[in-house]
Design a protein around this motif. Structure first.
Motif, PDB file in Angstrom:
ATOM      1  N   LYS A 136       0.832  -1.194   0.000  1.00 34.12           N
ATOM      2  CA  LYS A 136       0.000   0.000   0.000  1.00 34.12           C
ATOM      3  C   LYS A 136       0.871   1.249   0.000  1.00 34.12           C
ATOM      4  CE  LYS A 136      -3.840  -2.123   2.423  1.00 34.12           C
ATOM      5  NZ  LYS A 136      -4.685  -2.106   3.602  1.00 34.12           N
ATOM      6  N   SER A 137       0.542   2.150  -0.911  1.00 32.69           N
ATOM      7  CA  SER A 137       1.325   3.370  -1.043  1.00 32.69           C
ATOM      8  C   SER A 137       0.486   4.411  -1.771  1.00 32.69           C
ATOM      9  CB  SER A 137       2.606   3.072  -1.835  1.00 32.69           C
ATOM     10  OG  SER A 137       3.299   4.260  -2.108  1.00 32.69           O
ATOM     11  N   ALA A 138       0.864   5.669  -1.629  1.00 35.18           N
ATOM     12  CA  ALA A 138       0.198   6.724  -2.391  1.00 35.18           C
ATOM     13  C   ALA A 138       0.618   6.659  -3.856  1.00 35.18           C
ATOM     14  CB  ALA A 138       0.520   8.089  -1.803  1.00 35.18           C
ATOM     15  N   ASN A 160      -6.509   0.276  -6.848  1.00 37.23           N
ATOM     16  CA  ASN A 160      -6.767   0.920  -5.574  1.00 37.23           C
ATOM     17  C   ASN A 160      -6.601  -0.100  -4.452  1.00 37.23           C
ATOM     18  OD1 ASN A 160      -8.622   2.145  -3.343  1.00 37.23           O
ATOM     19  ND2 ASN A 160      -8.283   3.789  -4.823  1.00 37.23           N
ATOM     20  N   CYS A 161      -6.175   0.352  -3.272  1.00 38.33           N
ATOM     21  CA  CYS A 161      -5.941  -0.602  -2.184  1.00 38.33           C
ATOM     22  C   CYS A 161      -7.227  -1.065  -1.507  1.00 38.33           C
ATOM     23  CB  CYS A 161      -4.958  -0.042  -1.166  1.00 38.33           C
ATOM     24  SG  CYS A 161      -5.506   1.445  -0.341  1.00 38.33           S
ATOM     25  N   CYS A 200     -10.114   4.739  -1.703  1.00 40.14           N
ATOM     26  CA  CYS A 200      -9.046   4.985  -0.746  1.00 40.14           C
ATOM     27  C   CYS A 200      -7.943   5.789  -1.427  1.00 40.14           C
ATOM     28  CB  CYS A 200      -8.480   3.666  -0.227  1.00 40.14           C
ATOM     29  SG  CYS A 200      -9.660   2.719   0.727  1.00 40.14           S
ATOM     30  N   LYS A 201      -7.142   6.459  -0.649  1.00 47.01           N
ATOM     31  CA  LYS A 201      -6.074   7.289  -1.209  1.00 47.01           C
ATOM     32  C   LYS A 201      -4.750   6.534  -1.218  1.00 47.01           C
ATOM     33  CE  LYS A 201      -8.463  11.341   0.126  1.00 47.01           C
ATOM     34  NZ  LYS A 201      -8.637  12.613  -0.220  1.00 47.01           N
ATOM     35  N   CYS A 202      -4.821   5.272  -1.687  1.00 46.11           N
ATOM     36  CA  CYS A 202      -3.614   4.466  -1.798  1.00 46.11           C
ATOM     37  C   CYS A 202      -3.823   3.434  -2.900  1.00 46.11           C
ATOM     38  CB  CYS A 202      -3.280   3.772  -0.479  1.00 46.11           C
ATOM     39  SG  CYS A 202      -4.602   2.717   0.163  1.00 46.11           S
ATOM     40  N   CYS A 239      -2.256  -0.492  -4.502  1.00 46.59           N
ATOM     41  CA  CYS A 239      -1.573  -1.739  -4.175  1.00 46.59           C
ATOM     42  C   CYS A 239      -1.178  -2.439  -5.466  1.00 46.59           C
ATOM     43  CB  CYS A 239      -2.497  -2.695  -3.426  1.00 46.59           C
ATOM     44  SG  CYS A 239      -2.779  -2.302  -1.712  1.00 46.59           S
TER      45      CYS A 239
END
Length: 155
Positions: free
Chosen positions: A42-44, A73-74, A103-105, A107
Motif C-alpha cells: 500500500k502506497s500513495a 486501488n488498495c 481509498c487514497k492508496c 496496491c
C-alpha cells in the motif's frame, strides 16, 4: 425481385454473428479467474512495479495468463473483474476494478485467468488493464508454452 430479397436476407442472417458466437466457433473458453488481493504494498504512489505478463500452457489446449504487479486501488468494494475473449485472430485479456476504489492508496495485485480449448497456433494477445490498452504481442500457442513478457516489451 422476390428471389433477390430472400437471398439478401439469407446473407444477412448467416453473416451476422456476435462475439460470443465467434468465441464458441473458435472454441476458446474462460475456465476460471482469480487475483491475489493486495500484495502488502500500500502506497500513495508505486514506482517501477516490474509489471509482467506470464502465459503458460496447462495440459492440452489449456493456458494461464497472469498479470503480475498491476496497480489498483488498495480498497476495492467489489473486487477485480477479469475477462478473456477472442475476436478475429486476437485473444484479449482485460483486468479492471469492478467499482473504483475510493481509498487514497494503491496496491500491487496479480490477476490470473485460465483459458481452455485453444488450438495450437499463432495468436495476437492484447492486454487491457483498467480500461486502457497496455499493449499486444504475437505468440505461438502450443502445449509446452511458457512466456514472460514485461510491459515495456509490448507493442
Amino acid at each position: 425481385m422476390k428471389e433477390i430479397s430472400v437471398l439478401l436476407l439469407l446473407i444477412l442472417f448467416f453473416s451476422c454473428t456476435n462475439n460470443n458466437e465467434e468465441n464458441n466457433l473458435k472454441g476458446i473458453d474462460l475456465l476460471s479467474v482469480s487475483n491475489t488481493g493486495c500484495l502488502n504494498t500500500k502506497s500513495a504512489f508505486i514506482r517501477d512495479s516490474n509489471e509482467v505478463f506470464v502465459i503458460q500452457s496447462v495440459g492440452v489446449n489449456g493456458y494461464t495468463i497472469e498479470h503480475q504487479n498491476v496497480n489498483f486501488n488498495c480498497c476495492l468494494p467489489e473486487g477485480i473483474e477479469i475477462e478473456v475473449y477472442y475476436e478475429n485472430d486476437t485473444i484479449f485479456y482485460s483486468d479492471q476494478e469492478k467499482v473504483a476504489g475510493n481509498c487514497k492508496c494503491i496496491c500491487l495485485y496479480n490477476t490470473t485467468a485460465e483459458i481452455g480449448e485453444v488450438e495450437n497456433g499463432d495468436y495476437v494477445l492484447c492486454f487491457m488493464s483498467g480500461g486502457n490498452r497496455v499493449g499486444s504481442v504475437e505468440l505461438f500457442f502450443n502445449d509446452e508454452m511458457y512466456e514472460e513478457i514485461t510491459v515495456s516489451e509490448l507493442n
